[in-house]
Motif scaffolding. Structure first.
Motif, PDB file in Angstrom:
ATOM      1  N   UNK A  90       0.866  -1.151   0.050  1.00 52.50           N
ATOM      2  CA  UNK A  90       0.131   0.122  -0.092  1.00 52.50           C
ATOM      3  C   UNK A  90       0.896   1.320   0.051  1.00 52.50           C
ATOM      4  N   UNK A  91       1.949   1.367  -0.749  1.00 51.52           N
ATOM      5  CA  UNK A  91       2.669   2.468  -1.018  1.00 51.52           C
ATOM      6  C   UNK A  91       2.637   3.274  -2.161  1.00 51.52           C
ATOM      7  N   UNK A  92       1.399   3.020  -3.230  1.00 55.22           N
ATOM      8  CA  UNK A  92       1.186   3.645  -4.126  1.00 55.22           C
ATOM      9  C   UNK A  92       1.137   5.206  -4.126  1.00 55.22           C
ATOM     10  N   UNK A  93       0.499   5.501  -2.940  1.00 51.00           N
ATOM     11  CA  UNK A  93       0.234   7.044  -2.548  1.00 51.00           C
ATOM     12  C   UNK A  93       1.420   7.717  -1.979  1.00 51.00           C
ATOM     13  N   UNK A  94       2.535   7.087  -1.709  1.00 53.21           N
ATOM     14  CA  UNK A  94       3.699   7.517  -0.978  1.00 53.21           C
ATOM     15  C   UNK A  94       4.607   8.548  -1.698  1.00 53.21           C
ATOM     16  N   UNK A  95       4.335   9.627  -2.202  1.00 56.73           N
ATOM     17  CA  UNK A  95       5.288  10.572  -2.682  1.00 56.73           C
ATOM     18  C   UNK A  95       5.215  11.958  -1.943  1.00 56.73           C
ATOM     19  N   UNK A  96       6.271  12.564  -2.089  1.00 60.44           N
ATOM     20  CA  UNK A  96       6.213  13.770  -1.235  1.00 60.44           C
ATOM     21  C   UNK A  96       5.076  14.606  -1.695  1.00 60.44           C
ATOM     22  N   UNK A  97       4.728  14.919  -2.899  1.00 64.79           N
ATOM     23  CA  UNK A  97       3.598  15.765  -3.632  1.00 64.79           C
ATOM     24  C   UNK A  97       2.420  15.169  -2.622  1.00 64.79           C
ATOM     25  N   UNK A  98       2.025  14.062  -2.804  1.00 66.95           N
ATOM     26  CA  UNK A  98       0.897  13.527  -2.059  1.00 66.95           C
ATOM     27  C   UNK A  98       0.904  13.494  -0.908  1.00 66.95           C
ATOM     28  N   UNK A  99       1.911  13.512   0.043  1.00 63.97           N
ATOM     29  CA  UNK A  99       1.961  13.545   1.570  1.00 63.97           C
ATOM     30  C   UNK A  99       1.697  15.047   1.933  1.00 63.97           C
ATOM     31  N   UNK A 100       2.264  15.921   1.203  1.00 62.56           N
ATOM     32  CA  UNK A 100       2.072  17.216   1.318  1.00 62.56           C
ATOM     33  C   UNK A 100       0.471  17.737   1.164  1.00 62.56           C
ATOM     34  N   UNK A 101      -0.084  17.131   0.223  1.00 66.56           N
ATOM     35  CA  UNK A 101      -1.435  17.609  -0.107  1.00 66.56           C
ATOM     36  C   UNK A 101      -2.335  16.769   0.887  1.00 66.56           C
ATOM     37  N   UNK A 102      -2.069  15.564   1.445  1.00 65.71           N
ATOM     38  CA  UNK A 102      -3.026  14.753   2.284  1.00 65.71           C
ATOM     39  C   UNK A 102      -2.935  15.676   3.510  1.00 65.71           C
ATOM     40  N   UNK A 103      -1.737  16.032   3.989  1.00 62.93           N
ATOM     41  CA  UNK A 103      -1.972  16.935   5.271  1.00 62.93           C
ATOM     42  C   UNK A 103      -2.394  18.265   5.154  1.00 62.93           C
ATOM     43  N   UNK A 104      -2.415  18.891   4.047  1.00 61.38           N
ATOM     44  CA  UNK A 104      -3.089  20.154   3.871  1.00 61.38           C
ATOM     45  C   UNK A 104      -4.646  19.941   3.829  1.00 61.38           C
ATOM     46  N   UNK A 105      -5.099  19.128   2.989  1.00 58.92           N
ATOM     47  CA  UNK A 105      -6.602  18.801   2.909  1.00 58.92           C
ATOM     48  C   UNK A 105      -6.997  18.143   4.294  1.00 58.92           C
ATOM     49  N   UNK A 106      -6.107  17.497   4.982  1.00 60.75           N
ATOM     50  CA  UNK A 106      -7.016  16.886   6.131  1.00 60.75           C
ATOM     51  C   UNK A 106      -7.191  18.010   7.240  1.00 60.75           C
ATOM     52  N   UNK A 107      -6.371  18.816   7.114  1.00 60.76           N
ATOM     53  CA  UNK A 107      -6.188  19.921   8.426  1.00 60.76           C
ATOM     54  C   UNK A 107      -7.069  21.090   7.742  1.00 60.76           C
ATOM     55  N   UNK A 108      -7.153  21.153   6.563  1.00 55.94           N
ATOM     56  CA  UNK A 108      -8.170  22.210   6.089  1.00 55.94           C
ATOM     57  C   UNK A 108      -9.620  21.824   6.422  1.00 55.94           C
TER      58      UNK A 108
END
Length: 333
Positions: A295-313
């Motif tokens: 389950x590492x398909x999502x694991x890129x710098x860009x994806x992790x940045x977007x995940x944290x931003x959207x989750x907290x927003x």
């Protein structure tokens, strides 16, 4: 808001801490997953943040309600792990991250296809042992191969764009046709036609009661002999035991999966010193034409940045009383 953050990994903490100063939230990180025996850790918090393998049952939601939790923030796109009906019953709001980096998953799909096709993983191991033989490493051109994409949302669309760049003939199936896919010159077909015609089949649809075990003994029987099958979506789209039969009789030429229907017991954990009791995945791993990633398909710098931003927003909008466009609600249909 005070957020109890479950199933924490080092990369979660790194990227959430990077975006956190831009919000008014406070996060307490727990390595534990959210379960009945860990739910008490969320006492005194306003929200919990969970990942795809945290199973949020009715019993858990009842406990969350009792300790005052107002929201469940999913830091993933899938939400089939949450009992939405129970969340509605107990007045707990549920938010998700519907699209963080479709390209991350689409590119990983290509990595699985080409690793299995060109056998680069085997070549790597050979060369490490000073074996420079290329016997048994023959692959095929992707150029002009017919690829069936099941599910044409953001990830499916990103994959289609990449496949066209390889010179593939792409066909698609989705109950809800995407006009952008048609604009690419891609033809929508019914599922049966896609299964019969495709050299490679890639799954990018959500897991619903209707799509569970979409790939089963019957549908495998409709496929071309030696079909190549890839799943970077949800594990339970595939009946794993049926796929094993397909691999044994040669109906399936190779299998690449980043997800597995019983993955919550295995993935995101270091089990290298333990005996794994899941005989199904252990059988899968005996095949030379099977590649499994955890389950590492999502694991890129860009994806992790977007995940944290959207989750907290999502949580910021909720706290401010704004409409949360990424809310997931139970639909009683």
């Amino acid at each position: 808001m005070k957020i109890a953050f479950y199933s924490t990994k080092s990369y979660d903490r790194e990227y959430f801490e990077e975006y956190l100063p831009k919000t008014a939230h406070k996060i307490t990180y727990f390595k534990n997953g959210l379960e009945l025996n860990t739910v008490s850790l969320a006492a005194g918090f306003d929200a919990v943040c969970v990942f795809v393998n945290d199973k949020i049952t009715k019993a858990l939601i009842k406990k969350l309600h009792e300790i005052g939790i107002k929201a469940i923030a999913l830091r993933c796109a899938g939400f089939n792990n949450v009992d939405l009906e129970a969340a509605k019953e107990f007045g707990i709001r549920v938010f998700r991250v519907p699209a963080y980096s479709p390209e991350a998953v689409a590119e990983h799909t290509i990595a699985l296809i080409q690793t299995l096709n060109r056998k680069t993983h085997k070549a790597y191991n050979r060369v490490r042992e000073n074996n420079f033989s290329i016997e048994g490493l023959t692959g095929m051109n992707l150029h002009r191969k017919k690829v069936g994409v099941i599910g044409t949302g953001a990830i499916g669309k990103a994959l289609c764009r990449i496949l066209l760049g390889f010179g593939c003939e792409v066909i698609a199936h989705d109950p809800f046709e995407n006009p952008e896919i048609r604009a690419m010159g891609i033809r929508y077909v019914d599922l049966q036609e896609l299964l019969k015609e495709s050299d490679i089949i890639s799954l990018h649809c959500p897991l619903t009661p209707e799509s569970k075990h979409l790939i089963n003994q019957k549908t495998i029987g409709l496929m071309k002999k030696g079909v190549k099958l890839i799943n970077t979506s949800r594990g339970a789209l595939i009946d794993t035991k049926a796929v094993i039969k397909g691999l044994k009789n040669g109906q399936i030429g190779f299998l690449g999966i980043d997800v597995y229907e019983q993955e919550e017991k295995l993935f995101f954990k270091d089990l290298s010193e333990m005996v794994i009791h899941d005989d199904v995945i252990m059988r899968l791993m005996t095949f030379p034409n099977v590649l499994i990633t955890g389950h590492q398909a999502f694991l890129t710098t860009e994806a992790l940045q977007e995940i944290s931003k959207i989750t907290l927003d999502n949580l910021s909008d909720f706290e401010l009383g704004k409409e949360v466009k990424n809310e997931v609600e139970f639909q009683n249909v």
